[in-house]
Write a protein that holds these residues in place. Structure first.
Motif, PDB file in Angstrom:
ATOM      1  N   CYS A 180      -5.018  21.619  98.780  1.00  0.00           N
ATOM      2  CA  CYS A 180      -3.600  21.268  98.874  1.00  0.00           C
ATOM      3  C   CYS A 180      -2.811  22.455  98.322  1.00  0.00           C
ATOM      4  N   CYS A 183      -0.650  21.728  95.131  1.00  0.00           N
ATOM      5  CA  CYS A 183      -1.475  21.566  93.929  1.00  0.00           C
ATOM      6  C   CYS A 183      -1.997  22.928  93.461  1.00  0.00           C
ATOM      7  N   SER A 190      -7.148  20.291  94.333  1.00  0.00           N
ATOM      8  CA  SER A 190      -7.190  19.055  95.104  1.00  0.00           C
ATOM      9  C   SER A 190      -7.394  19.389  96.573  1.00  0.00           C
ATOM     10  N   CYS A 205      -2.672  14.345 100.269  1.00  0.00           N
ATOM     11  CA  CYS A 205      -3.271  14.838  99.039  1.00  0.00           C
ATOM     12  C   CYS A 205      -3.331  13.686  98.030  1.00  0.00           C
ATOM     13  N   CYS A 208      -1.031  14.890  94.524  1.00  0.00           N
ATOM     14  CA  CYS A 208       0.429  15.011  94.458  1.00  0.00           C
ATOM     15  C   CYS A 208       1.142  13.982  95.344  1.00  0.00           C
TER      16      CYS A 208
HETATM   17 ZN   LIG Z   1      -1.541  18.087  96.243  1.00  0.00          ZN
END
Ligand SMILES: [Zn+2]
Length: 217
Positions: A180, A183, A190, A205, A208
């Motif tokens: 991600c 992130c 992640s 994700c 987040c």
């Molecule tokens: Zn994320």
């Protein structure tokens, strides 16, 4: 221009041979249709869309909510429409009676951008979250339109036969197992995951875009 392979209807809009103008209905999948519908007044008394000055809309389209980038759409209406329902947020975004113009890919992108899980119940969504979602929807749709759409498929082309390149700008959709980006920017690790969604997929994700604690599925 040459005839498209799946040209179904051709309307001549000009009788001048020096200035020919045509409306062509090209439909490979035969999901579409063409028919005449009487005009009715819009429920909010505002023009029916960006291309119209009249406060009227074809009756057959009157049940469809305003498009994300419709200049006459009020973001507050999205909040009211979402709070009226108790459904999953992503389903609501795809519901053309709540807001129109958003398909599966753009829903995933807007939810990612807003940091919201599509599994959230619309009845619990708070005003600042809807504001974030609204901003993300407008941003994603505006950028996608500028890029000519997202085509993984040669069916989706513009009038010149060129396909869009928004697929290069995707942050969530199609990125299963990849980091991600938000992130990573925030020093977290992640991976984007893919969940089954109504016969298709949802990319999100888990860090987040926090999921609701109790997910009924
Ligand atoms: Zn994320």
């Amino acid at each position: 221009a040459h005839d498209e392979k799946h040209l179904k209807v051709r309307l001549s809009l000009s009788e001048r041979s020096d200035f020919p103008s045509e409306l062509r209905f090209v439909d490979q999948r035969i999901f579409g249709g063409m028919f005449i519908s009487p005009l009715v007044a819009t429920t909010d008394g505002l023009p029916a869309g960006a291309g119209s000055l009249k406060a009227s809309i074809p009756q057959a389209a009157a049940h469809i909510a305003r498009d994300v980038i419709d200049p006459h759409r009020k973001p507050e209406d999205l909040y009211v429409a979402l709070r009226k329902k108790t459904t999953e947020l992503k389903r609501a975004i795809l519901d053309q009676g709540i807001i129109s113009g958003v398909g599966n890919i753009y829903a995933d992108e807007a939810l990612w951008q807003a940091g919201l899980s599509g599994l959230r119940n619309t009845g619990t969504i708070r005003r600042p979250e809807v504001q974030r979602l609204n901003d993300a929807l407008v941003d994603v749709m505006t950028r996608a339109l500028a890029a000519g759409g997202t085509s993984f498929d040669s069916l989706y082309v513009n009038v010149n036969g060129a396909s869009g390149y928004f697929s290069r700008s995707l942050n969530a959709y199609g990125r299963e197992g990849k980091a991600c980006l938000r992130c990573r920017e925030n020093g977290r690790e992640s991976l984007i995951r893919r969940d089954p969604f109504m016969g298709r997929s949802s990319y999100n994700c888990p860090v987040c875009q926090p999921r609701p604690r109790r997910t009924r599925r």
